[in-house]
Design an enzyme around this catalytic site. Structure first.
Site, PDB file in Angstrom:
ATOM      1  N   CYS A   1     -41.635  -6.426  65.406  1.00 14.70           N
ATOM      2  CA  CYS A   1     -40.637  -5.717  64.598  1.00 14.70           C
ATOM      3  C   CYS A   1     -39.376  -6.544  64.350  1.00 14.70           C
ATOM      4  CB  CYS A   1     -40.273  -4.392  65.267  1.00 14.70           C
ATOM      5  SG  CYS A   1     -41.709  -3.389  65.700  1.00 14.70           S
TER       6      CYS A   1
ATOM      7  N   HIS B   1     -33.969  -1.892  62.381  1.00 13.71           N
ATOM      8  CA  HIS B   1     -35.398  -1.609  62.413  1.00 13.71           C
ATOM      9  C   HIS B   1     -35.609  -0.105  62.539  1.00 13.71           C
ATOM     10  CE1 HIS B   1     -39.530  -1.347  63.493  1.00 13.71           C
ATOM     11  NE2 HIS B   1     -39.314  -1.202  64.785  1.00 13.71           N
TER      12      HIS B   1
ATOM     13  N   ASN C   1     -42.594   3.729  61.330  1.00 14.69           N
ATOM     14  CA  ASN C   1     -42.328   2.403  61.863  1.00 14.69           C
ATOM     15  C   ASN C   1     -43.293   1.410  61.212  1.00 14.69           C
ATOM     16  OD1 ASN C   1     -42.193   0.057  63.387  1.00 14.69           O
ATOM     17  ND2 ASN C   1     -42.123   1.099  65.360  1.00 14.69           N
TER      18      ASN C   1
END
Length: 321
Positions: free
Chosen positions: A111, A248, A278
């Site tokens: 990520c 993020h 996500n």
């Protein structure tokens, strides 16, 4: 010379999967998912490949920047869900775009991948190794998600985000930091193929994403404020100087906790986790493109990008837009 973002782009599959649909697969509910994550839906591929999504986002970023594919001399793709072990996703994207003058390679920082790619591109530009870079974060996480595991299948989505970075006389990339803690890598992992050859019996099946949610949460709410403060100190700026913080998009509760720890209004933290879930390495560049297209980024304003994820890894960048 400065590294400056000249254009952004993104791609999301048309197939948007709601929490209500997820509740038909596992024991969960729309209310339960929203309360714990802030996610209402996520985009899931119905056949779009990692390369196809990356190329689509990259093409849009080039169009936004007004730059042709032949002018790109570096392509970096951040992903943990490549279509092939080789060739790299970046080389396949180079082929799709016709960017024949570009060197191309992938990185895996989960990520945090787009932040790592941004730091690399800045270094290449500062040393004169390139003038125009195309950075892409892309994931098809749906293919490494266990759709019978309610702890993870509610979280992840597919998509791609991209940015064109060029050498510029005007300010742009002001500071960047990155870090890793491999000793805690086990809390967020996905096993690949094991060794299977005439001398070892391996398991050829691929693994699924495993996550220790509470540990990742504790890591994120502590580390992200620290790395934001660190990158601001490196850039000789204060929290109050920054117009927007693009983080993020893992969990709305994490974003809210980070804003609280920094004593900043939540309005400074744009979110799309409610509609995208996500998307790992694609998360920050997708949000960057959405924020850009909405006209929320203004020339001369300061923006902080920050990511965190498997590795464990983290990164942040201070930009003057």
């Amino acid at each position: 010379m400065h590294a400056k973002i000249m254009g952004t782009g993104s791609y999301l599959p048309d197939n948007q999967v709601t929490n209500h649909y997820i509740s038909t697969l596992v024991d969960t509910s729309d209310e339960w998912i929203k309360e714990r994550t802030g996610i209402a839906s996520r985009h899931i591929s119905t056949g779009e490949t990692t390369v196809e999504m990356a190329a689509a986002a990259g093409k849009k970023a080039l169009e936004d920047a007004g730059i042709g594919a032949l002018d790109v001399d570096l392509i970096i793709v951040a992903t943990v869900s490549a279509d092939h072990l080789l060739p790299s996703t970046a080389c396949s994207v180079q082929k799709e775009l016709g960017a024949v003058n570009a060197a191309a390679f992938d990185i895996n920082a989960a990520c945090s991948g787009f932040l790592f790619a941004l730091n690399i591109a800045d270094s290449y530009i500062q040393t004169g190794m390139c003038r125009t870079a195309l950075l892409i974060g892309v994931e098809t996480l749906s293919k490494i998600t266990n759709w019978n595991d309610r702890n993870t299948c509610i979280l992840f989505g597919d998509g791609a985000g991209a940015a064109v970075i060029t050498a510029s006389e005007t300010p742009g990339f002001m500071a960047g930091i990155q870090g890793s803690d491999g000793a805690r890598g086990h809390v967020l992992s996905c096993r690949g193929r094991t060794t299977d050859n005439p001398f070892a019996d391996g398991d050829l099946s691929l693994g699924y994403i495993y996550m220790d949610g509470p540990e990742v949460f504790k890591f994120a709410v502590k580390k992200v404020p620290e790395c934001i403060q660190e990158v601001l100190e490196k850039g000789n700026r204060n929290l109050e100087d920054v117009s927007l913080f693009l983080l993020h998009q893992a969990n709305f509760r994490i974003i809210k906790s980070i804003a609280h720890r920094l004593r900043l209004p939540l309005e400074k933290f744009p979110v799309n986790v409610d509609e995208c879930g996500n998307t790992s390495a694609a998360s920050v560049p997708i949000l960057l493109d959405e924020t850009n297209k909405k006209g929320l980024l203004h020339s001369g304003e300061l923006v902080v990008l920050a990511g965190f994820g498997a590795g464990l890894t983290w990164g942040a960048a201070l930009l003057e837009w």
